[in-house]
Design a protein around this motif. Structure first.
Motif, PDB file in Angstrom:
ATOM      1  N   LEU A  77       4.226  -1.870  11.126  1.00 30.53           N
ATOM      2  CA  LEU A  77       2.845  -2.241  10.766  1.00 30.53           C
ATOM      3  C   LEU A  77       2.787  -3.615  10.070  1.00 30.53           C
ATOM      4  O   LEU A  77       1.816  -3.952   9.425  1.00 30.53           O
ATOM      5  CB  LEU A  77       2.208  -1.162   9.876  1.00 30.53           C
ATOM      6  CG  LEU A  77       1.900   0.154  10.607  1.00 30.53           C
ATOM      7  CD1 LEU A  77       1.469   1.210   9.630  1.00 30.53           C
ATOM      8  CD2 LEU A  77       0.839  -0.042  11.674  1.00 30.53           C
ATOM      9  N   THR A  78       3.883  -4.358  10.205  1.00 29.72           N
ATOM     10  CA  THR A  78       3.864  -5.745   9.723  1.00 29.72           C
ATOM     11  C   THR A  78       3.593  -6.644  10.917  1.00 29.72           C
ATOM     12  O   THR A  78       4.340  -6.655  11.884  1.00 29.72           O
ATOM     13  CB  THR A  78       5.223  -6.127   9.061  1.00 29.72           C
ATOM     14  OG1 THR A  78       5.412  -5.270   7.946  1.00 29.72           O
ATOM     15  CG2 THR A  78       5.236  -7.565   8.591  1.00 29.72           C
ATOM     16  N   ILE A  79       2.460  -7.332  10.839  1.00 25.40           N
ATOM     17  CA  ILE A  79       2.029  -8.130  11.985  1.00 25.40           C
ATOM     18  C   ILE A  79       2.456  -9.595  11.796  1.00 25.40           C
ATOM     19  O   ILE A  79       2.219 -10.167  10.759  1.00 25.40           O
ATOM     20  CB  ILE A  79       0.486  -8.062  12.170  1.00 25.40           C
ATOM     21  CG1 ILE A  79      -0.001  -6.602  12.072  1.00 25.40           C
ATOM     22  CG2 ILE A  79       0.053  -8.694  13.479  1.00 25.40           C
ATOM     23  CD1 ILE A  79       0.497  -5.656  13.107  1.00 25.40           C
TER      24      ILE A  79
ATOM     25  N   ASN B  70      -1.301  -5.030  18.260  1.00 27.01           N
ATOM     26  CA  ASN B  70      -1.017  -5.460  16.883  1.00 27.01           C
ATOM     27  C   ASN B  70      -2.228  -6.158  16.259  1.00 27.01           C
ATOM     28  O   ASN B  70      -2.496  -5.999  15.070  1.00 27.01           O
ATOM     29  CB  ASN B  70       0.196  -6.389  16.862  1.00 27.01           C
ATOM     30  CG  ASN B  70       1.497  -5.620  16.799  1.00 27.01           C
ATOM     31  OD1 ASN B  70       1.506  -4.423  16.502  1.00 27.01           O
ATOM     32  ND2 ASN B  70       2.594  -6.279  17.097  1.00 27.01           N
TER      33      ASN B  70
ATOM     34  N   ILE C  80      -4.505  -3.538  15.123  1.00 23.78           N
ATOM     35  CA  ILE C  80      -4.022  -2.948  13.852  1.00 23.78           C
ATOM     36  C   ILE C  80      -4.464  -3.819  12.678  1.00 23.78           C
ATOM     37  O   ILE C  80      -4.929  -3.329  11.653  1.00 23.78           O
ATOM     38  CB  ILE C  80      -2.476  -2.764  13.889  1.00 23.78           C
ATOM     39  CG1 ILE C  80      -2.087  -1.653  14.855  1.00 23.78           C
ATOM     40  CG2 ILE C  80      -1.912  -2.478  12.494  1.00 23.78           C
ATOM     41  CD1 ILE C  80      -0.588  -1.558  15.167  1.00 23.78           C
ATOM     42  N   LEU C  81      -4.347  -5.132  12.893  1.00 24.34           N
ATOM     43  CA  LEU C  81      -4.726  -6.089  11.842  1.00 24.34           C
ATOM     44  C   LEU C  81      -6.233  -6.041  11.578  1.00 24.34           C
ATOM     45  O   LEU C  81      -6.675  -6.006  10.432  1.00 24.34           O
ATOM     46  CB  LEU C  81      -4.289  -7.493  12.278  1.00 24.34           C
ATOM     47  CG  LEU C  81      -4.280  -8.583  11.228  1.00 24.34           C
ATOM     48  CD1 LEU C  81      -3.318  -8.234  10.104  1.00 24.34           C
ATOM     49  CD2 LEU C  81      -3.869  -9.912  11.848  1.00 24.34           C
TER      50      LEU C  81
ATOM     51  N   LYS D 164      -5.276  -1.440   9.355  1.00 29.71           N
ATOM     52  CA  LYS D 164      -4.167  -0.473   9.325  1.00 29.71           C
ATOM     53  C   LYS D 164      -2.818  -1.133   9.027  1.00 29.71           C
ATOM     54  O   LYS D 164      -1.838  -0.446   8.766  1.00 29.71           O
ATOM     55  CB  LYS D 164      -4.082   0.264  10.663  1.00 29.71           C
ATOM     56  CG  LYS D 164      -5.178   1.292  10.851  1.00 29.71           C
ATOM     57  CD  LYS D 164      -5.084   1.953  12.211  1.00 29.71           C
ATOM     58  CE  LYS D 164      -6.266   2.855  12.453  1.00 29.71           C
ATOM     59  NZ  LYS D 164      -6.360   3.254  13.868  1.00 29.71           N
ATOM     60  N   ALA D 165      -2.808  -2.468   9.101  1.00 29.85           N
ATOM     61  CA  ALA D 165      -1.537  -3.187   8.891  1.00 29.85           C
ATOM     62  C   ALA D 165      -1.072  -3.061   7.440  1.00 29.85           C
ATOM     63  O   ALA D 165      -1.882  -3.001   6.513  1.00 29.85           O
ATOM     64  CB  ALA D 165      -1.735  -4.658   9.239  1.00 29.85           C
TER      65      ALA D 165
END
Lengths: 195, 68
Positions: free
Chosen positions: A193-195, B31, B34-35, B39-40
């Motif tokens: 969950l690290t973008i 992704n 998610i950002l 949720k990130a």
């Protein structure tokens, strides 16, 4: 990670042990059934419990023989033969041994599942943490089951109690591994969950 | 989480679609989603830099701190 030789060997050893356990359980059940059909076949076989404390362990055996007032001879000269083993004692001990075999099988299966997940690069997952906890619980049950054995005969009994630190170490290791894998899963989720 | 991601607003202001931004920045649309949805767990400086460059904005335009 398909070329990890050690992992592959461990998986094959685990599969081999599982097959051996099945063969042993089937063989034991066969003997158990045969002993019910032909009771005289094993009647004179003497049963002697042996202490096996291993490292950091204590084993004690208590053997009792009691008088049979209905017969002329006061004490039985061969009290611990298979023919004199009480049926209830035979059944209890048979189911105990089978339960231990089943639990060992389940431990091996859980361990194999973990190793296969490492191979497919799904090492850190909640499922593996749960599997390690389950292994810990199974080892606790196996330890309890094998720590105390009572054989009741017509004119005597044999009791063996076994206490050892070795299974405690295995139990702790299993639960510690479960916590490590849980932390690993948290780190993986954070990384994902690290973008 | 008290950090709000205002990426939707900036995207609307710039008239840019999510998949276009994802392509420019070099991340997957999953992704980016998610950002956008908050949720990130973390954002890399390199990703933030690429987003700011693509949208011609400051990090403070995208991220906002709101007390719980």
């Amino acid at each position: 990670m398909t070329k990890n030789t050690l992992l592959n060997i461990a998986i094959w050893v685990s599969r081999g042990l599982k097959i051996l356990l099945i063969i042993a359980a089937v063989g034991l059940t066969g003997l158990f059934v045969y002993a019910q059909i032909d009771k005289d076949y094993f009647a004179d076989e003497e049963i002697v419990l042996k202490a096996n404390p291993g490292y950091l362990g204590v084993s004690t055996i208590v053997s009792d023989v009691w008088k049979d007032d209905t017969k002329e001879a006061q004490f039985d000269s061969k009290p611990y033969t298979f023919g004199k083993l009480k049926t209830i004692s035979l059944y209890i001990n048979y189911f105990k041994v089978i339960s231990v075999a089943v639990l060992l099988f389940l431990i091996l299966r859980a361990f194999e599942t973990i190793m296969l997940s490492v191979k497919t690069l799904h090492t850190f997952s909640n499922r593996n943490a749960k599997l390690f906890r389950t292994i810990g619980i199974y080892i606790i049950v196996v330890t309890i089951l094998i720590s105390y054995t009572v054989l009741r005969f017509e004119s005597g009994s044999q009791t063996i109690s076994h206490l050892s630190l070795t299974p405690v170490i295995y139990i702790l290791l299993a639960f510690i591994m479960a916590e490590i894998f849980k932390e690993g899963e948290n780190l993986r989720a954070e990384n994902d969950l690290t973008i | 989480m008290p950090i709000i991601v205002n990426l939707d607003i900036i995207l609307a202001q710039r008239g840019m679609k999510s998949n276009e931004l994802a392509e420019i920045v070099g991340i997957t649309t999953a992704n980016l989603s998610i950002l956008k949805t908050g949720k990130a767990k973390a954002i890399r400086f390199s990703t933030l830099e690429a987003i700011c460059k693509a949208l011609d904005c400051q990090p403070s335009d995208i991220l906002e701190y709101v007390e719980d």
